[in-house]
Scaffold this motif. Structure first.
Motif, PDB file in Angstrom:
ATOM      1  N   MET A   1     -23.307 113.924  14.676  1.00  0.00           N
ATOM      2  CA  MET A   1     -25.103 113.572  14.276  1.00  0.00           C
ATOM      3  C   MET A   1     -26.170 114.191  14.838  1.00  0.00           C
ATOM      4  SD  MET A   1     -25.446 110.545  10.558  1.00  0.00           S
ATOM      5  CE  MET A   1     -24.966 109.383  11.495  1.00  0.00           C
ATOM      6  N   LYS A  21     -32.343 114.946   7.145  1.00  0.00           N
ATOM      7  CA  LYS A  21     -30.914 115.059   7.029  1.00  0.00           C
ATOM      8  C   LYS A  21     -30.467 113.596   6.726  1.00  0.00           C
ATOM      9  CE  LYS A  21     -32.747 117.850  10.868  1.00  0.00           C
ATOM     10  NZ  LYS A  21     -33.262 117.884  12.442  1.00  0.00           N
ATOM     11  N   TRP A  22     -31.262 112.863   6.539  1.00  0.00           N
ATOM     12  CA  TRP A  22     -30.186 111.603   6.383  1.00  0.00           C
ATOM     13  C   TRP A  22     -29.683 110.831   4.907  1.00  0.00           C
ATOM     14  CZ3 TRP A  22     -27.558 108.338   8.960  1.00  0.00           C
ATOM     15  CH2 TRP A  22     -28.337 108.071  10.468  1.00  0.00           C
ATOM     16  N   LYS A  25     -26.765 113.690   4.650  1.00  0.00           N
ATOM     17  CA  LYS A  25     -25.474 113.008   5.230  1.00  0.00           C
ATOM     18  C   LYS A  25     -24.893 111.798   4.038  1.00  0.00           C
ATOM     19  CE  LYS A  25     -22.977 112.410   8.625  1.00  0.00           C
ATOM     20  NZ  LYS A  25     -22.431 113.581   9.286  1.00  0.00           N
ATOM     21  N   GLY A  26     -25.922 112.180   3.688  1.00  0.00           N
ATOM     22  CA  GLY A  26     -25.167 110.796   1.889  1.00  0.00           C
ATOM     23  C   GLY A  26     -25.177 111.521   0.947  1.00  0.00           C
ATOM     24  N   THR A  33     -26.019 103.341   3.439  1.00  0.00           N
ATOM     25  CA  THR A  33     -26.727 103.853   4.582  1.00  0.00           C
ATOM     26  C   THR A  33     -27.305 104.406   4.943  1.00  0.00           C
ATOM     27  OG1 THR A  33     -24.870 102.357   5.738  1.00  0.00           O
ATOM     28  CG2 THR A  33     -26.251 103.043   7.575  1.00  0.00           C
ATOM     29  N   PRO A  34     -27.312 106.021   4.684  1.00  0.00           N
ATOM     30  CA  PRO A  34     -28.182 106.964   4.416  1.00  0.00           C
ATOM     31  C   PRO A  34     -29.353 107.078   3.752  1.00  0.00           C
ATOM     32  CG  PRO A  34     -25.525 107.873   5.000  1.00  0.00           C
ATOM     33  CD  PRO A  34     -25.588 106.271   4.468  1.00  0.00           C
ATOM     34  N   TYR A  37     -31.398 104.757   5.872  1.00  0.00           N
ATOM     35  CA  TYR A  37     -32.231 105.254   7.298  1.00  0.00           C
ATOM     36  C   TYR A  37     -33.091 106.790   6.494  1.00  0.00           C
ATOM     37  CZ  TYR A  37     -29.403 103.469  10.071  1.00  0.00           C
ATOM     38  OH  TYR A  37     -29.549 101.728  11.473  1.00  0.00           O
ATOM     39  N   ALA A  38     -32.917 107.270   5.021  1.00  0.00           N
ATOM     40  CA  ALA A  38     -33.938 108.190   4.851  1.00  0.00           C
ATOM     41  C   ALA A  38     -34.876 107.928   3.796  1.00  0.00           C
ATOM     42  CB  ALA A  38     -32.955 109.042   3.426  1.00  0.00           C
ATOM     43  N   TYR A 152     -30.968 107.714  -4.956  1.00  0.00           N
ATOM     44  CA  TYR A 152     -30.540 109.138  -4.462  1.00  0.00           C
ATOM     45  C   TYR A 152     -32.009 109.588  -5.546  1.00  0.00           C
ATOM     46  CZ  TYR A 152     -28.175 108.671  -0.544  1.00  0.00           C
ATOM     47  OH  TYR A 152     -27.339 108.256   1.047  1.00  0.00           O
TER      48      TYR A 152
END
Length: 226
Positions: A1, A21-22, A25-26, A33-34, A37-38, A152
């Motif tokens: 990453m 980006k986070w 990623k997820g 976890t992503p 962070y997002a 999400y």
């Protein structure tokens, strides 16, 4: 990453791009976890958008952090301070409508300034804050596929809204009031006082703008952008 090595910046666009980006990623595998962070970065983005709007309303060159400390202690305090600039939330929207139109007029359509919904940003901030809090029921949070999937989807909605503020055509900004001709400010005031509606306001502003331009009496207006 690779993006983890990128030096951090303190502006809304940085937080949005890092959050994406986070998210990317997820999202495909609905990783927990992503997602968190997002959420942190999107939360910071909401805060920063509100701060940047307030900064423009107060004039960046006259902004006193010491005097503004109380307004910057919380997101709700910041939003209240934004609304106080125009007495209430409704007048803020009217000011933004004028601001957006006049910037388009000045730049011949090249600069489109976003109209920011403070209530929506506050609601999104609250949702993102919940994701940043302690999750002590794993089976109802990060171990739940439905919980992760729903968040999400919500973050996708938040990103869609932020994309209306920052894209190749739109940004945060403000036309400095003391750089607008008095004749046009009078029309703006009529609009803010609810004496005229949006379409008549735009028609009158355009006529006044073109008239002043033809008479070479149109002073140079200043637009401040992020």
């Amino acid at each position: 990453m690779e993006f983890l090595d990128t030096p951090r910046k303190n502006d809304s666009f940085f937080h949005i791009s890092t959050a994406r980006k986070w998210f990317e990623k997820g999202r495909e595998e609905n990783l927990h976890t992503p997602l968190i962070y997002a959420a942190i970065e999107y939360r910071l983005a909401c805060e920063r958008v509100l701060f940047e709007l307030y900064l423009f309303l107060k004039n960046p060159y006259e902004f006193d952090r010491e005097e503004e400390k109380r307004n910057l202690k919380s997101t709700s305090g910041l939003i209240s301070a934004i609304h106080r600039v125009f007495d209430n939330k409704g007048f803020l929207k009217l000011a933004q409508i004028f601001n957006q139109y006049y910037a388009l007029l000045l730049t011949k359509g090249k600069v489109r300034i976003a109209i920011i919904d403070t209530g929506k940003l506050h609601s999104y901030w609250d949702h993102l804050s919940e994701l940043c809090h302690m999750q002590i029921e794993p089976n109802q949070t990060w171990e739940s596929k439905k919980w992760v999937e729903n968040h999400y989807k919500k973050i996708e909605e938040i990103d869609d809204y932020l994309a209306t503020i920052f894209n190749e055509d739109t940004t945060i900004g403000w036309v400095q009031l003391n750089s607008i001709p008095d004749q046009i400010l009078e029309i703006r005031q009529d609009f803010m006082d609810l004496n005229i509606k949006e379409k008549p306001m735009k028609r009158r502003v355009k006529i006044a703008y073109n008239t002043l331009q033809g008479m070479e009496k149109l002073k140079k207006s200043i637009i401040r952008l992020t």
